[in-house]
Design a protein around this motif. Structure first.
Motif, PDB file in Angstrom:
ATOM      1  N   SER A  11      15.048  39.011  13.756  1.00  0.00           N
ATOM      2  CA  SER A  11      15.893  39.096  12.564  1.00  0.00           C
ATOM      3  C   SER A  11      15.281  38.319  11.394  1.00  0.00           C
ATOM      4  O   SER A  11      14.677  37.267  11.579  1.00  0.00           O
ATOM      5  N   THR A  12      15.453  38.852  10.206  1.00  0.00           N
ATOM      6  CA  THR A  12      14.990  38.169   8.992  1.00  0.00           C
ATOM      7  C   THR A  12      16.132  37.445   8.273  1.00  0.00           C
ATOM      8  O   THR A  12      15.928  36.867   7.205  1.00  0.00           O
ATOM      9  N   ALA A  13      17.319  37.458   8.863  1.00  0.00           N
ATOM     10  CA  ALA A  13      18.479  36.818   8.236  1.00  0.00           C
ATOM     11  C   ALA A  13      18.302  35.302   8.192  1.00  0.00           C
ATOM     12  O   ALA A  13      17.652  34.709   9.056  1.00  0.00           O
ATOM     13  N   LYS A  14      18.898  34.697   7.183  1.00  0.00           N
ATOM     14  CA  LYS A  14      18.829  33.242   7.022  1.00  0.00           C
ATOM     15  C   LYS A  14      19.418  32.523   8.236  1.00  0.00           C
ATOM     16  O   LYS A  14      18.883  31.515   8.693  1.00  0.00           O
ATOM     17  N   GLU A  15      20.534  33.061   8.752  1.00  0.00           N
ATOM     18  CA  GLU A  15      21.175  32.427   9.904  1.00  0.00           C
ATOM     19  C   GLU A  15      20.264  32.452  11.137  1.00  0.00           C
ATOM     20  O   GLU A  15      20.268  31.534  11.950  1.00  0.00           O
TER      21      GLU A  15
ATOM     22  N   GLU B  17      16.957  32.362  11.097  1.00  0.00           N
ATOM     23  CA  GLU B  17      15.926  31.348  10.897  1.00  0.00           C
ATOM     24  C   GLU B  17      16.473  29.966  11.233  1.00  0.00           C
ATOM     25  O   GLU B  17      15.786  29.145  11.866  1.00  0.00           O
ATOM     26  N   GLU B  18      17.705  29.695  10.850  1.00  0.00           N
ATOM     27  CA  GLU B  18      18.332  28.414  11.186  1.00  0.00           C
ATOM     28  C   GLU B  18      18.459  28.248  12.699  1.00  0.00           C
ATOM     29  O   GLU B  18      18.194  27.164  13.241  1.00  0.00           O
TER      30      GLU B  18
ATOM     31  N   GLN C 197      15.099  27.423  14.267  1.00  0.00           N
ATOM     32  CA  GLN C 197      14.738  26.019  14.048  1.00  0.00           C
ATOM     33  C   GLN C 197      15.504  25.095  14.990  1.00  0.00           C
ATOM     34  O   GLN C 197      14.929  24.140  15.544  1.00  0.00           O
TER      35      GLN C 197
ATOM     36  N   LYS D 110      26.724  28.802  16.529  1.00  0.00           N
ATOM     37  CA  LYS D 110      26.047  29.606  15.510  1.00  0.00           C
ATOM     38  C   LYS D 110      25.561  30.934  16.074  1.00  0.00           C
ATOM     39  O   LYS D 110      25.560  31.966  15.388  1.00  0.00           O
TER      40      LYS D 110
END
Length: 225
Positions: free
Chosen positions: A105-109, A111-112, A115, A146
């Motif tokens: 996925s390229t969604a911001k969530e 990426e979070e 991490q 999340k």
């Protein structure tokens, strides 16, 4: 007040998290009764008949029991776990599907989440004390929350599959574990429950439900909850 020790693991050797480290932690705790996340019906085949390769926990526990043959030891996980899991969740493991979906996925969530998972992996490499630390449990809880929210929003089908699988692990299996633990925990003076780290929060809650005066001790900090 009943004192109960919980010792968490990640089921495989990784950097400083080794069989030796696990064994040394058992020697520190000195339990007189060990409840292990091993299916009840497979317990003798694992420990007596050597029908399966030793996991990290089994190898460490064997060494402890050689030094303390008087200690009692029980498998407490659900009968026929591999067969029941495959029957309920045929095909790919939803954990793996979830990980793949998040990685791609390229969604911001997403990426979070990646991490946070990397932080958890790096912390696990520090060894058994790190895996049993409040920080490690905080990371796991944050990732779960999340992850559920991300799947519910972006992949409802996988969300419900994953949710069902998690219910199996943290409700059905753990309720079975608790019935087995409660058969023997009252007579133990220094009981230890050995579980995967993901079970810590939910097993702790069930222990408090079953034993209102329980004092749960995390060996990492030797603090009671």
């Amino acid at each position: 007040m009943k004192k109960v020790y919980l010792l968490c693991s990640e089921h495989e050797e990784k950097d400083r998290f080794t069989i030796q480290a696990y064994y040394e932690k058992l020697m520190e705790i000195q339990p007189d009764c060990i409840f292990e996340e091993v299916p009840v019906n497979m317990f003798d085949d694992i420990y007596l008949h050597h029908k399966f390769p030793d996991s990290l926990e089994v190898a460490g526990t064997r060494r402890y029991l050689e030094q303390h043959p008087e200690a009692r030891h029980f498998g407490v996980d659900i009968d026929r776990l591999p067969e029941v899991f495959r029957m309920l969740f045929p095909g790919d493991d939803y954990d793996e599907q979830c990980d793949t979906f998040i990685k791609e996925s390229t969604a911001k969530e997403a990426e979070e989440l990646r991490q946070l998972k990397e932080q958890k992996e790096e912390l696990a490499k520090e060894g058994i004390d790190a895996i049993n630390s409040p920080r490690y449990r905080e990371l796991w809880h944050c990732i779960q929350e999340k992850q559920f929210a991300f799947l519910k929003k972006n992949n409802p089908d996988l969300y419900f599959k994953y949710r069902g699988q998690e219910y199996f692990h943290y409700e059905i299996r753990e309720c079975f574990m608790m019935t087995e633990i409660l058969k023997h925990i009252h007579e133990a003076k220094r009981p230890l429950i050995c579980i995967g780290s993901a079970h810590y929060e939910s097993i702790s809650g069930k222990l408090k439900d079953a034993l209102p005066d329980v004092q749960i001790i995390s060996e990492q900090s030797d603090t009671a909850q």
